[in-house]
Design a protein around this motif. Structure first.
Motif, PDB file in Angstrom:
ATOM      1  N   GLU A  55     -86.747  -7.429 -24.228  1.00 29.41           N
ATOM      2  CA  GLU A  55     -87.739  -6.499 -24.762  1.00 29.41           C
ATOM      3  C   GLU A  55     -89.050  -6.624 -23.992  1.00 29.41           C
ATOM      4  O   GLU A  55     -89.730  -5.621 -23.716  1.00 29.41           O
ATOM      5  CB  GLU A  55     -87.984  -6.764 -26.256  1.00 29.41           C
ATOM      6  CG  GLU A  55     -86.854  -6.275 -27.166  1.00 29.41           C
ATOM      7  CD  GLU A  55     -86.839  -4.766 -27.351  1.00 29.41           C
ATOM      8  OE1 GLU A  55     -87.669  -4.056 -26.735  1.00 29.41           O
ATOM      9  OE2 GLU A  55     -85.980  -4.269 -28.126  1.00 29.41           O
ATOM     10  N   GLY A  91    -101.203   3.447 -23.449  1.00 28.41           N
ATOM     11  CA  GLY A  91     -99.820   2.977 -23.368  1.00 28.41           C
ATOM     12  C   GLY A  91     -99.754   1.591 -22.761  1.00 28.41           C
ATOM     13  O   GLY A  91     -99.054   0.709 -23.269  1.00 28.41           O
ATOM     14  N   ARG A 129     -96.240 -10.130 -27.459  1.00 28.11           N
ATOM     15  CA  ARG A 129     -95.631 -10.428 -28.756  1.00 28.11           C
ATOM     16  C   ARG A 129     -94.185 -10.876 -28.576  1.00 28.11           C
ATOM     17  O   ARG A 129     -93.742 -11.819 -29.211  1.00 28.11           O
ATOM     18  CB  ARG A 129     -95.668  -9.198 -29.661  1.00 28.11           C
ATOM     19  CG  ARG A 129     -97.072  -8.837 -30.142  1.00 28.11           C
ATOM     20  CD  ARG A 129     -97.072  -7.501 -30.850  1.00 28.11           C
ATOM     21  NE  ARG A 129     -96.279  -7.577 -32.080  1.00 28.11           N
ATOM     22  CZ  ARG A 129     -96.773  -7.968 -33.247  1.00 28.11           C
ATOM     23  NH1 ARG A 129     -98.051  -8.263 -33.344  1.00 28.11           N
ATOM     24  NH2 ARG A 129     -96.003  -8.042 -34.305  1.00 28.11           N
ATOM     25  N   TRP A 130     -93.487 -10.212 -27.685  1.00 29.08           N
ATOM     26  CA  TRP A 130     -92.093 -10.590 -27.474  1.00 29.08           C
ATOM     27  C   TRP A 130     -91.996 -11.976 -26.830  1.00 29.08           C
ATOM     28  O   TRP A 130     -91.032 -12.685 -27.012  1.00 29.08           O
ATOM     29  CB  TRP A 130     -91.369  -9.578 -26.575  1.00 29.08           C
ATOM     30  CG  TRP A 130     -91.063  -8.256 -27.254  1.00 29.08           C
ATOM     31  CD1 TRP A 130     -91.524  -7.044 -26.912  1.00 29.08           C
ATOM     32  CD2 TRP A 130     -90.205  -8.058 -28.372  1.00 29.08           C
ATOM     33  NE1 TRP A 130     -91.045  -6.076 -27.739  1.00 29.08           N
ATOM     34  CE2 TRP A 130     -90.211  -6.682 -28.665  1.00 29.08           C
ATOM     35  CE3 TRP A 130     -89.431  -8.927 -29.215  1.00 29.08           C
ATOM     36  CZ2 TRP A 130     -89.493  -6.109 -29.712  1.00 29.08           C
ATOM     37  CZ3 TRP A 130     -88.705  -8.346 -30.247  1.00 29.08           C
ATOM     38  CH2 TRP A 130     -88.740  -6.961 -30.495  1.00 29.08           C
ATOM     39  N   GLY A 148     -92.258   0.657 -28.981  1.00 26.76           N
ATOM     40  CA  GLY A 148     -92.002  -0.743 -28.585  1.00 26.76           C
ATOM     41  C   GLY A 148     -92.781  -1.721 -29.446  1.00 26.76           C
ATOM     42  O   GLY A 148     -92.245  -2.745 -29.890  1.00 26.76           O
ATOM     43  N   LEU A 149     -94.041  -1.376 -29.686  1.00 30.99           N
ATOM     44  CA  LEU A 149     -94.897  -2.274 -30.478  1.00 30.99           C
ATOM     45  C   LEU A 149     -94.351  -2.435 -31.887  1.00 30.99           C
ATOM     46  O   LEU A 149     -94.238  -3.543 -32.408  1.00 30.99           O
ATOM     47  CB  LEU A 149     -96.330  -1.707 -30.519  1.00 30.99           C
ATOM     48  CG  LEU A 149     -97.323  -2.469 -31.369  1.00 30.99           C
ATOM     49  CD1 LEU A 149     -97.552  -3.876 -30.762  1.00 30.99           C
ATOM     50  CD2 LEU A 149     -98.643  -1.726 -31.499  1.00 30.99           C
ATOM     51  N   ILE A 170    -101.078  -1.057 -25.195  1.00 32.50           N
ATOM     52  CA  ILE A 170    -100.117  -1.298 -26.283  1.00 32.50           C
ATOM     53  C   ILE A 170     -98.893  -2.046 -25.756  1.00 32.50           C
ATOM     54  O   ILE A 170     -98.442  -3.030 -26.341  1.00 32.50           O
ATOM     55  CB  ILE A 170     -99.680   0.044 -26.921  1.00 32.50           C
ATOM     56  CG1 ILE A 170    -100.902   0.728 -27.567  1.00 32.50           C
ATOM     57  CG2 ILE A 170     -98.590  -0.199 -27.968  1.00 32.50           C
ATOM     58  CD1 ILE A 170    -100.658   2.182 -27.934  1.00 32.50           C
ATOM     59  N   ASN A 171     -98.399  -1.580 -24.625  1.00 37.39           N
ATOM     60  CA  ASN A 171     -97.225  -2.239 -24.053  1.00 37.39           C
ATOM     61  C   ASN A 171     -97.523  -3.688 -23.679  1.00 37.39           C
ATOM     62  O   ASN A 171     -96.671  -4.569 -23.818  1.00 37.39           O
ATOM     63  CB  ASN A 171     -96.753  -1.494 -22.798  1.00 37.39           C
ATOM     64  CG  ASN A 171     -96.041  -0.195 -23.173  1.00 37.39           C
ATOM     65  OD1 ASN A 171     -95.259  -0.167 -24.125  1.00 37.39           O
ATOM     66  ND2 ASN A 171     -96.321   0.871 -22.437  1.00 37.39           N
ATOM     67  N   ALA A 212     -94.821   3.421 -26.087  1.00 34.86           N
ATOM     68  CA  ALA A 212     -95.557   2.166 -26.305  1.00 34.86           C
ATOM     69  C   ALA A 212     -95.602   1.841 -27.801  1.00 34.86           C
ATOM     70  O   ALA A 212     -95.373   0.700 -28.219  1.00 34.86           O
ATOM     71  CB  ALA A 212     -96.963   2.303 -25.729  1.00 34.86           C
ATOM     72  N   LEU A 213     -95.878   2.893 -28.588  1.00 35.42           N
ATOM     73  CA  LEU A 213     -95.923   2.691 -30.031  1.00 35.42           C
ATOM     74  C   LEU A 213     -94.562   2.249 -30.552  1.00 35.42           C
ATOM     75  O   LEU A 213     -94.460   1.327 -31.365  1.00 35.42           O
ATOM     76  CB  LEU A 213     -96.371   3.984 -30.732  1.00 35.42           C
ATOM     77  CG  LEU A 213     -97.829   4.409 -30.499  1.00 35.42           C
ATOM     78  CD1 LEU A 213     -98.084   5.760 -31.163  1.00 35.42           C
ATOM     79  CD2 LEU A 213     -98.790   3.345 -31.052  1.00 35.42           C
ATOM     80  N   ARG A 239     -92.611  -0.412 -18.759  1.00 34.59           N
ATOM     81  CA  ARG A 239     -93.406   0.728 -19.218  1.00 34.59           C
ATOM     82  C   ARG A 239     -94.848   0.621 -18.732  1.00 34.59           C
ATOM     83  O   ARG A 239     -95.484   1.617 -18.402  1.00 34.59           O
ATOM     84  CB  ARG A 239     -93.377   0.812 -20.748  1.00 34.59           C
ATOM     85  CG  ARG A 239     -92.049   1.300 -21.296  1.00 34.59           C
ATOM     86  CD  ARG A 239     -92.162   1.752 -22.750  1.00 34.59           C
ATOM     87  NE  ARG A 239     -92.575   0.693 -23.663  1.00 34.59           N
ATOM     88  CZ  ARG A 239     -91.742  -0.134 -24.298  1.00 34.59           C
ATOM     89  NH1 ARG A 239     -90.420  -0.006 -24.128  1.00 34.59           N
ATOM     90  NH2 ARG A 239     -92.200  -1.061 -25.103  1.00 34.59           N
ATOM     91  N   THR A 242     -97.469  -5.642 -26.758  1.00 33.75           N
ATOM     92  CA  THR A 242     -96.081  -5.729 -27.195  1.00 33.75           C
ATOM     93  C   THR A 242     -95.341  -6.796 -26.404  1.00 33.75           C
ATOM     94  O   THR A 242     -94.604  -7.631 -26.957  1.00 33.75           O
ATOM     95  CB  THR A 242     -95.391  -4.370 -27.003  1.00 33.75           C
ATOM     96  OG1 THR A 242     -96.149  -3.375 -27.679  1.00 33.75           O
ATOM     97  CG2 THR A 242     -93.970  -4.395 -27.543  1.00 33.75           C
ATOM     98  N   ARG A 249     -91.382  -1.898 -32.944  1.00 32.70           N
ATOM     99  CA  ARG A 249     -90.121  -2.624 -32.944  1.00 32.70           C
ATOM    100  C   ARG A 249     -90.365  -4.137 -32.847  1.00 32.70           C
ATOM    101  O   ARG A 249     -89.664  -4.940 -33.459  1.00 32.70           O
ATOM    102  CB  ARG A 249     -89.263  -2.146 -31.763  1.00 32.70           C
ATOM    103  CG  ARG A 249     -87.796  -2.258 -32.032  1.00 32.70           C
ATOM    104  CD  ARG A 249     -86.939  -1.425 -31.096  1.00 32.70           C
ATOM    105  NE  ARG A 249     -87.313  -1.555 -29.703  1.00 32.70           N
ATOM    106  CZ  ARG A 249     -87.835  -0.567 -28.984  1.00 32.70           C
ATOM    107  NH1 ARG A 249     -88.014   0.629 -29.522  1.00 32.70           N
ATOM    108  NH2 ARG A 249     -88.174  -0.771 -27.749  1.00 32.70           N
ATOM    109  N   SER A 250     -91.431  -4.496 -32.065  1.00 34.47           N
ATOM    110  CA  SER A 250     -91.713  -5.929 -31.899  1.00 34.47           C
ATOM    111  C   SER A 250     -92.168  -6.565 -33.210  1.00 34.47           C
ATOM    112  O   SER A 250     -92.151  -7.782 -33.365  1.00 34.47           O
ATOM    113  CB  SER A 250     -92.769  -6.137 -30.811  1.00 34.47           C
ATOM    114  OG  SER A 250     -94.057  -5.787 -31.306  1.00 34.47           O
TER     115      SER A 250
END
Lengths: 639, 207
Positions: free
Chosen positions: A455, A434, A444-445, B23-24, A437-438, B20-21, A462, A441, B26-27
């Motif tokens: 975001e 998690g 990326r944002w 969020g990813l 991945i977070n 987490a998935l 998280r 993410t 969605r990004s």
């Protein structure tokens, strides 16, 4: 004559001769008979004594005046008297009786005397009424009889009473001793009456005391008593109670000593036995390997046995002080003791505790303190009886055992965790995945010309959450893997189970097992060691999963339930739908090294049971109604 | 005809991974819906949008493979990207055989997942287009008369008009007229077109 009143004197008849007057006035009755026994004359005393008039009697046989039963024989006597006449009493040695006209009989003495007259031989019988004298004699005789009887009875009594009875003169010379004395001592009456008798029969030690006592009381004339051994005729001494009481004259001088000696041998022996018993009890109390106490209701020591002094090195004075406990108890335990005493004082209930007490060498040892109240009928506490038992060695053994068990539990825990390594890794991996991945993410944002900060922040939040979660899981794993001492505390079983089940979750799933939990929402907190109880749950879960590994024809389902048990316990059950346990092997499953698992060490249930028992609970298995087995275990509630 | 936005469905019982998935994905500009279990997913009403399923291999009660099987049973075709915590080869093989698109082992690069998702969506779109075309052809085919279907079967089998006329006992003129109707109704520009259509419809050539 029965008439007690004296007769009036009669008037002398002047016409009569002196002889005739003498005859008439004789105080005795006089009867004159002829040779044939016919009455020739009687005087007035005859008239009054026999109730006849003179005229009636004249010419009648003299036998008229005697009872009829003697009349037949009398003429013979009369005949023999006529043959040898002399002045003599009649019927010597016989009881003579006269008979009145009215038939009444009365005792008489009769003197006979012959008289030659011109008209032939006549006989004079002087008759005296002896009724009075007879009565007096009889009375006197009666008196004698009763006196003899009384003396005899007294004598017999004195001989019969179970004591030796004496009369001494003022100088202790025996005047009298009863039969008992002779029977017991075997002395002859002469020996017994000697002043030296005591020296022969008293035990030498007691003789001195006796003589001393006699010396002392001689002047005072006071009664005394003592106990002494007196030798019997069999040569054996027996104990006697000697009691002497003085008889004094008006001036207070001692005339006599009345003494008794009572055999008290049996009593003495009984006393001796009691004394011995007490002595032995005392010795026993000093000898038993415990400290023994008696306290009053406020815990003031009244008694302490020698052990206490020997161990603590306190002086008897110190030991008898209420502050003694403060000197010898470990400060931590003292507080507990005082708290307990406070509580028990109001409840009056027995209590026990374990405490460290300092010996004279300055080292503390563990003791088991036990106090029991003695109550009166109303239930009020009068005394506390206490013991303190040295349990240092037991404590050490327990400690060693606990340590060994903890070591073993640790080893098996590590082994179980080894089996669960993949599952545990999964559980750690989840939050880490998690996080990764977070993190991506988030980046990326943030990338590009117009980053989406909201975001990105959400993703970062998280990351923090999952990082904490991973940390928690690792902490749990560390707790399970670390060798720690048992720490029992308030424990939420539901939570503890949830934590440990999470570690096995992946393993459970990979085994195709569905795990369901049915936790009581109102479950009381348990008193226990989290790690150890988690180990038990983990073990039961793994066993359940293993039991279902070959099951294909039905769902592999594991259900963990918690509930409040009756009594002060929390219960956990782990139910599987596996192959079940062979009833014949049911008893063996708790044995160490018993296993049906390939590569299993067979310690799981054995250790689980030890852990549960150490928590005041039980661990047992029961076959389900349907397929499979349910394991139950209980743990004491936390208060 | 504009296609609706794709939607990615995520089933993972672990909250960390699931969110987490979500969020990813969605990004990456995709719509996403997450589910904690297979049951939750099945209970959810299906949208008609194209998309894919990101499915955790190990789920409580109904596993990822079970769900895959279940979806096949109810003819619900959706590309599946499997993710798993373990490199469990036999399971992966089983999943792929059953038509899984991708099998990712955690931890995976975000790019790999997103690429897999994009591929899956693309495939779903294609599949949906394909499906739409088949449906269209099928409707056209349904509009043919029985006689026209007989003629069509023989045309795509490569028979000449007179051969068809002989087989059916009709005149060549009549066969020609039917053939014209078939080409018209099926909206086929050429014989090759018609043959491809019959392949798609699975119409067998008569022997």
């Amino acid at each position: 004559m029965n008439d007690p009143t004296p007769q009036k004197p009669q008037k002398i008849d002047p016409t009569q001769t002196l002889f005739e007057n003498l005859f008439e006035f004789s105080p005795d009755a006089i009867v004159v008979t002829d040779e044939n026994g016919r009455i020739r004359n009687v005087n007035s005393q005859v008239e009054s004594a026999f109730g006849y008039t003179r005229a009636e009697l004249l010419g009648l046989p003299v036998e008229t005046l005697m009872p009829e039963r003697f009349r037949t024989a009398h003429p013979n006597y009369r005949g023999s008297y006529s043959a040898h006449p002399s002045v003599r009493p009649m019927g010597t040695g016989l009881e003579l009786l006269g008979r009145r006209k009215d038939g009444a009989e009365f005792p008489v003495d009769i003197m006979l005397s012959p008289m030659e007259t011109a008209g032939g031989q006549i006989f004079l019988a002087v008759i005296r009424d002896v009724s009075e004298r007879k009565r007096a004699e009889e009375a006197l005789q009666q008196l004698w009889i009763s006196k003899e009887q009384t003396e005899g009875e007294l004598r017999r009594l004195i001989d019969a009473i179970p004591q030796q009875v004496f009369v001494f003169d003022a100088d202790w010379t025996p005047l009298f001793a009863n039969q008992r004395e002779l029977e017991y001592t075997g002395l002859t009456p002469q020996e017994a009456q000697s002043k030296e008798a005591v020296a022969r029969i008293f035990h030498p030690e007691d003789l001195n005391q006796l003589e001393g006592l006699r010396e002392r009381v001689r002047s005072e004339g006071a009664p005394f008593e003592m106990e002494a051994r007196i030798r019997g005729k069999d040569g054996q001494y027996r104990w006697f109670l000697i009691r002497d009481n003085p008889l004094r004259d008006e001036q207070g001088r001692v005339l006599r000593w009345y003494g008794t000696r009572t055999d008290i041998e049996d009593r003495k022996r009984a006393e001796e036995r009691v004394r011995q018993g007490e002595g032995e009890l005392r010795q026993l109390i000093d000898a038993i390997p415990q400290q023994v106490f008696v306290f009053d209701v406020n815990w003031n020591p009244l008694f302490a046995n020698r052990r206490e002094l020997e161990y603590t090195g306190l002086t008897p004075q110190e030991a008898q002080s209420k502050d003694a406990v403060a000197k010898i108890f470990h400060p931590e335990d003292l507080k507990q003791l005082e708290g307990l005493r406070e509580r028990m004082l109001s409840e009056g209930a027995a209590f026990e505790m374990e405490a460290r007490i300092r010996g004279k060498d300055g080292q503390y040892r563990w003791f088991l303190i036990r106090d029991n109240p003695l109550r009166d009928e109303r239930g009020r506490v009068l005394r506390w009886y206490g013991t303190r038992t040295d349990i240092e060695d037991r404590k050490r053994a327990e400690e060693a055992l606990r340590k060994a068990q903890a070591d073993l539990a640790h080893v098996t825990r590590i082994m179980t965790m080894g089996e669960l390594a993949a599952s545990i890794a999964h559980e750690v991996n989840q939050p880490i995945s998690g996080i990764v991945i977070n993190g991506n993410t988030c980046l990326r944002w943030l990338a590009g010309d117009s980053p989406n900060l909201d975001e990105a922040r959400e993703a970062a939040r998280r990351i923090v959450r999952d990082g904490k979660r991973a940390g928690d899981v690792i902490a749990r794993i560390r707790a399970l893997a670390t060798k720690t001492v048992t720490v029992k505390g308030r424990l939420d079983m539901n939570e503890a189970i949830r934590e440990v089940v999470a570690l096995a979750r992946d393993e459970v799933r990979r085994s195709g097992v569905t795990l369901r939990t049915e936790f009581a929402d109102d479950l009381s907190p348990a008193l226990g060691d989290r790690v150890q109880l988690q180990q038990v749950v983990l073990n039961l879960v793994m066993n359940g999963v293993q039991a279902m590994s070959t099951v294909e024809e039905r769902r592999r389902e594991l259900v963990i339930r918690t509930q409040n048990d009756e009594g002060d316990q929390v219960r956990v059950t782990v139910q599987d739908s596996g192959i079940g346990i062979d009833p014949q092997r049911m008893q063996r499953i708790y044995d160490a090294f018993y296993t049906t698992k390939h590569g299993g060490m067979g310690m799981g249930l054995s250790i689980s049971r030890s852990i549960v028992q150490d928590h005041g609970g039980q661990l047992w298995a029961m076959a389900n109604d349907g397929p499979g087995t349910t394991f139950h275990f209980t743990v004491a509630k936390h208060h | 005809m504009p296609e609706p936005d794709a939607i990615v469905l995520v089933v993972d019982d672990d909250v960390s991974v699931r969110e987490a998935l979500g969020g990813l994905i969605r990004s990456a500009g995709l719509r996403v819906e997450t589910f904690a279990s297979a049951q939750e997913f099945l209970a959810h009403p299906r949208t008609d949008a194209p998309g894919c399923l990101v499915l955790d291999m190990r789920l409580p009660d109904l596993s990822g493979l079970d769900l895959q099987k279940r979806l096949a049973e109810i003819d619900l075709e959706i590309p599946i990207v499997f993710i798993t915590g373990h490199g469990d080869v036999p399971t992966a093989v089983q999943a792929m055989k059953a038509g899984a698109l991708e099998f990712l082992t955690k931890p995976f690069a975000d790019r790999d997942l997103l690429d897999a998702i994009q591929r899956a969506i693309k495939r779903d779109r294609a599949a949906r287009r394909h499906q739409a075309r088949i449906s269209q052809l099928h409707a056209r085919y349904q509009s043919l008369t029985p006689r026209e279907r007989e003629v069509m079967e023989r045309v795509v089998s490569g028979l000449l008009n007179k051969q068809i006329a002989a087989e059916l006992g009709k005149s060549v003129i009549t066969v020609k007229a039917h053939r014209g109707q078939v080409m018209h109704k099926m909206q086929a520009g050429s014989l090759a077109d018609l043959v491809r259509m019959s392949d798609m419809l699975g119409i067998r050539r008569a022997k």
